[in-house]
Design an enzyme around this catalytic site. Structure first.
Site: not given
Ligand code: PAP
Length: 324
Positions: A72, A132
């Site tokens: 997201t 979501h």
């Molecule tokens: P949300 O749905 O609560 O907003 P969301 O951003 O979908 O959260 O998910 C966070 C995941 O995306 C994290 O994954 P991980 O726990 O496996 O590390 C986070 O690290 C990853 N994430 C956030 N920003 C990026 C980015 N710019 N590029 C790649 N992955 C990212």
């Protein structure tokens, strides 16, 4: 067995109405309710219903849809930068993403207040919102207007591990003893008992909508974005009707946006701050962003269970697959 779930338009989303719904506790102890086949965190449920009922999509709106922890934050940053590249993001040194968490720039639809709809107007055009909720639970005006929907889907094993970490870091239910163990949480996940779940219904709902109307719903996988972000940035821009010109491509704008929205760039922005009225720590949206991190936590038997589950649940959705 689900309890009676039909409600009429005049319901005030009262506690007594919530009591008619099937209840469960999420892995971290947060109360959830089941409504029309999907699970919702109770703290957000009224807002989900309210935005469903009152939000009026404009034809030009862009809706970013995901299951939690599927990409997201990344998608918000990308869509915001792509759409605003000729205006507020045109000077790379002034890009709001240098100072703001993407969640500040692109609101979730659940933040919509029926009494204050204009608060929801964004200074930028087109407006971009995130959600979501499953496809079937989107406000009618989203499905009926010509607004565009981008769905990012992540391998459920990595998504599961990401949720587990997020719940441990952000304790929503302060009095609860702590999150369930990995085995119990995984059982619940595989049963579809998690916010906005079952995950397979969420994914197949958007996948089938994409197959039916690819001009309305773009379906992208997190893993494909990791493999080739430049290709996917162009794909998103094409889908949104604002393709990169050859002059922009020559100037390296696509690469610039990809870099600006990368994990490495975003993770340090306002990292000590909080999002969603102090509910979540900004740095917990950036853990490691790896594909296949589940292998460090889950057993081969758990992966096998997921593989079989997905095979069964995706049977009616040709072409929807994950590499596990
Ligand atoms: P949300 O749905 O609560 O907003 P969301 O951003 O979908 O959260 O998910 C966070 C995941 O995306 C994290 O994954 P991980 O726990 O496996 O590390 C986070 O690290 C990853 N994430 C956030 N920003 C990026 C980015 N710019 N590029 C790649 N992955 C990212």
């Amino acid at each position: 067995m689900e309890k009676k779930q039909e409600r009429n338009e005049d319901d005030d989303f009262s506690e007594s109405f919530l009591q008619t719904l099937e209840q469960q506790t999420n892995w971290d102890g947060s109360p959830m309710v089941k409504y029309r086949g999907s699970w919702y965190l109770k703290i957000f449920f009224r807002s989900v219903l309210s935005s469903h009922k009152h939000f009026k999509a404009r034809d030009s709106d862009i809706i970013l849809s995901t299951l939690p922890k599927s990409g997201t934050t990344w998608l918000k940053a990308l869509a915001f930068s792509i759409v605003n590249r000729g205006t507020i993001c045109c000077d790379i040194g002034q890009n709001p993403l240098l100072t703001c968490n993407p969640h500040t720039l692109v609101p979730f639809l659940v933040m919509f207040e029926e009494n204050n709809p204009h608060e929801f107007d964004q200074p930028t055009d087109p407006r971009i919102f995130a959600t979501h909720v499953p496809f079937k639970a989107l406000a009618d005006s989203i499905r009926e207007s010509t607004c565009k929907i981008i769905y990012v889907c992540r391998n459920p094993l990595d998504q599961f591990i990401s949720i587990c970490h997020f719940l441990t870091e952000n304790k929503l239910e302060k009095d609860h003893a702590g999150p369930l163990g990995l085995d119990e949480s995984f059982d619940m996940f595989c049963e579809g008992t998690h916010p906005y779940g079952p995950f397979w219904e969420h994914m197949t709902g958007y996948w089938n909508a994409h197959l039916e109307n690819p001009g309305k719903v773009l379906f992208i996988k997190y893993e494909d974005m990791q493999e080739d972000i430049v290709f996917n940035v162009k794909k998103i821009a094409d889908f949104l009707g604002c393709p990169f010109s050859s002059e922009e491509e020559e100037r390296g704008i696509v690469e610039e946006i990809s870099k600006m929205c990368s994990f490495q760039s975003l993770k340090n922005v306002d990292k000590n701050g909080y999002s969603f009225n102090g509910l979540f720590k900004n740095n917990t949206f950036f853990r490691n962003g790896r594909v296949g991190d589940w292998t460090n936590y889950l057993t081969p038997a758990m992966a096998e269970r997921m593989k079989k589950l997905v095979e069964i649940k995706f049977q009616g959705s040709p072409g929807l697959t994950f590499k596990i």
